[in-house]
Design a protein around this motif. Sequence first.
Motif, PDB file in Angstrom:
ATOM      1  N   THR A 162       2.715   3.827 -11.230  1.00 46.86           N
ATOM      2  CA  THR A 162       2.485   3.430 -12.584  1.00 46.86           C
ATOM      3  C   THR A 162       0.950   2.678 -12.769  1.00 46.86           C
ATOM      4  O   THR A 162       0.603   2.254 -13.558  1.00 46.86           O
ATOM      5  N   ILE A 163       0.239   2.806 -11.461  1.00 44.09           N
ATOM      6  CA  ILE A 163      -1.067   2.268 -11.327  1.00 44.09           C
ATOM      7  C   ILE A 163      -2.013   3.533 -11.713  1.00 44.09           C
ATOM      8  O   ILE A 163      -2.069   4.367 -10.849  1.00 44.09           O
ATOM      9  N   THR A 164      -3.159   3.331 -12.875  1.00 47.45           N
ATOM     10  CA  THR A 164      -4.021   4.436 -13.163  1.00 47.45           C
ATOM     11  C   THR A 164      -5.192   3.940 -12.988  1.00 47.45           C
ATOM     12  O   THR A 164      -5.703   2.738 -13.018  1.00 47.45           O
ATOM     13  N   PRO A 165      -6.268   4.957 -12.922  1.00 51.06           N
ATOM     14  CA  PRO A 165      -7.631   4.550 -13.020  1.00 51.06           C
ATOM     15  C   PRO A 165      -8.292   3.922 -14.132  1.00 51.06           C
ATOM     16  O   PRO A 165      -7.431   4.174 -15.405  1.00 51.06           O
ATOM     17  N   GLY A 166      -9.125   3.126 -13.931  1.00 47.83           N
ATOM     18  CA  GLY A 166      -9.789   2.258 -15.124  1.00 47.83           C
ATOM     19  C   GLY A 166      -9.000   1.382 -15.916  1.00 47.83           C
ATOM     20  O   GLY A 166      -9.532   1.080 -16.856  1.00 47.83           O
ATOM     21  N   MET A 167      -7.943   0.900 -15.136  1.00 42.70           N
ATOM     22  CA  MET A 167      -7.389  -0.321 -15.686  1.00 42.70           C
ATOM     23  C   MET A 167      -8.449  -1.577 -15.650  1.00 42.70           C
ATOM     24  O   MET A 167      -9.109  -1.817 -14.918  1.00 42.70           O
ATOM     25  N   ASP A 173      -8.904  -8.339 -10.328  1.00 38.02           N
ATOM     26  CA  ASP A 173      -9.481  -6.856  -9.800  1.00 38.02           C
ATOM     27  C   ASP A 173      -8.982  -6.768  -8.268  1.00 38.02           C
ATOM     28  O   ASP A 173      -8.983  -5.793  -7.999  1.00 38.02           O
ATOM     29  N   ALA A 174      -8.899  -8.127  -7.412  1.00 35.20           N
ATOM     30  CA  ALA A 174      -8.652  -7.877  -5.968  1.00 35.20           C
ATOM     31  C   ALA A 174      -7.181  -6.994  -6.064  1.00 35.20           C
ATOM     32  O   ALA A 174      -7.200  -6.439  -5.125  1.00 35.20           O
ATOM     33  N   TYR A 175      -6.361  -7.539  -6.672  1.00 34.96           N
ATOM     34  CA  TYR A 175      -4.954  -6.859  -6.837  1.00 34.96           C
ATOM     35  C   TYR A 175      -5.146  -5.561  -6.970  1.00 34.96           C
ATOM     36  O   TYR A 175      -4.304  -4.535  -6.362  1.00 34.96           O
ATOM     37  N   TYR A 176      -5.879  -5.148  -8.222  1.00 38.19           N
ATOM     38  CA  TYR A 176      -5.940  -3.770  -8.473  1.00 38.19           C
ATOM     39  C   TYR A 176      -6.673  -3.018  -7.086  1.00 38.19           C
ATOM     40  O   TYR A 176      -6.281  -1.751  -7.133  1.00 38.19           O
ATOM     41  N   THR A 177      -7.719  -3.395  -6.812  1.00 37.77           N
ATOM     42  CA  THR A 177      -8.331  -2.695  -5.567  1.00 37.77           C
ATOM     43  C   THR A 177      -7.351  -2.485  -4.419  1.00 37.77           C
ATOM     44  O   THR A 177      -7.091  -1.364  -3.787  1.00 37.77           O
ATOM     45  N   ALA A 178      -6.560  -3.372  -3.915  1.00 39.23           N
ATOM     46  CA  ALA A 178      -5.338  -3.368  -3.112  1.00 39.23           C
ATOM     47  C   ALA A 178      -4.510  -2.254  -3.361  1.00 39.23           C
ATOM     48  O   ALA A 178      -4.210  -1.532  -2.799  1.00 39.23           O
ATOM     49  N   LEU A 179      -4.130  -2.256  -4.895  1.00 35.20           N
ATOM     50  CA  LEU A 179      -2.905  -1.234  -5.115  1.00 35.20           C
ATOM     51  C   LEU A 179      -3.747   0.306  -4.900  1.00 35.20           C
ATOM     52  O   LEU A 179      -2.885   1.005  -4.638  1.00 35.20           O
ATOM     53  N   ARG A 180      -4.888   0.409  -5.402  1.00 31.75           N
ATOM     54  CA  ARG A 180      -5.613   1.584  -5.145  1.00 31.75           C
ATOM     55  C   ARG A 180      -5.597   2.124  -3.815  1.00 31.75           C
ATOM     56  O   ARG A 180      -5.685   3.160  -3.662  1.00 31.75           O
ATOM     57  N   ALA A 185      -6.406   6.028  -2.948  1.00 35.21           N
ATOM     58  CA  ALA A 185      -7.354   6.442  -3.905  1.00 35.21           C
ATOM     59  C   ALA A 185      -8.604   5.706  -3.625  1.00 35.21           C
ATOM     60  O   ALA A 185      -9.799   6.236  -3.956  1.00 35.21           O
ATOM     61  N   LEU A 186      -8.436   4.652  -2.662  1.00 36.71           N
ATOM     62  CA  LEU A 186      -9.636   4.054  -2.055  1.00 36.71           C
ATOM     63  C   LEU A 186      -9.704   4.127  -0.429  1.00 36.71           C
ATOM     64  O   LEU A 186      -8.407   4.038  -0.021  1.00 36.71           O
ATOM     65  N   ALA A 191     -12.730  -0.567  -0.175  1.00 34.93           N
ATOM     66  CA  ALA A 191     -11.845  -1.778  -0.548  1.00 34.93           C
ATOM     67  C   ALA A 191     -12.315  -2.937  -0.108  1.00 34.93           C
ATOM     68  O   ALA A 191     -12.486  -3.905  -0.832  1.00 34.93           O
ATOM     69  N   LEU A 192     -12.934  -2.878   1.149  1.00 40.38           N
ATOM     70  CA  LEU A 192     -13.657  -3.966   1.577  1.00 40.38           C
ATOM     71  C   LEU A 192     -14.905  -4.372   0.884  1.00 40.38           C
ATOM     72  O   LEU A 192     -15.351  -5.436   0.635  1.00 40.38           O
TER      73      LEU A 192
END
Length: 214
Positions: A162-167, A173-180, A185-186, A191-192
Amino acid sequence: MAKADAALAADPRNLDLLLAAGRARDAVWRYGEAVDLYTRALAIAPDDVRLLRFRGHRYISTRRFDAAVADLERAASLAPSSFDVLYHLGLAYYLRGEFDKAAGAYRACLDATADPRPLPQGWRSCTMAKTQDGDRVALSDWLYRALRRAGRHGEAKTLLGTITPGMNAGENDAYYTALRFYQGALTEAQALEGRTRRTTGWPPWGTASRTSTS
């Protein structure tokens, strides 16, 4: 704090003023004093969901997780669609190692479609979480962690879909980076690298973070 205390001294049983004095202490990390003020107010109004929410949050801040769960479960019964109540209830469960319960709290917020009871003015509703990328990724990251620690790996993998690019995660944003990163995807290095950029200028003293304001 001085202004809040002066107003409270003139009307010491006023719930709004007790809440304001507690919130003033939250802003400068004097959480023990804030808890005392919320407790004083709850002696007057034991079912005031605002006081239960904020005291529960500050019990987490001071690592009193059993007390936090008690307050936040009560708050959830009074405001079952409150984003901040369910978010912090999930966190309290997680920190007690109750990962299935934590997942249940986060999932309940993500899946909410209505407000069974009116929320206090200015409170965020879980019904908007699906449409607000920042709220959605914050809930999803904690839900993913809880599911993985509970051994529910299939559900965790489905969640990542359910997590997509460009959110537009904003301050989350730290949570988004972790999910990616969890998605693959990262890379770890990417990520770091993002974390390093976000923490330039640390510590953010005086800034309005979600932890200090919600």
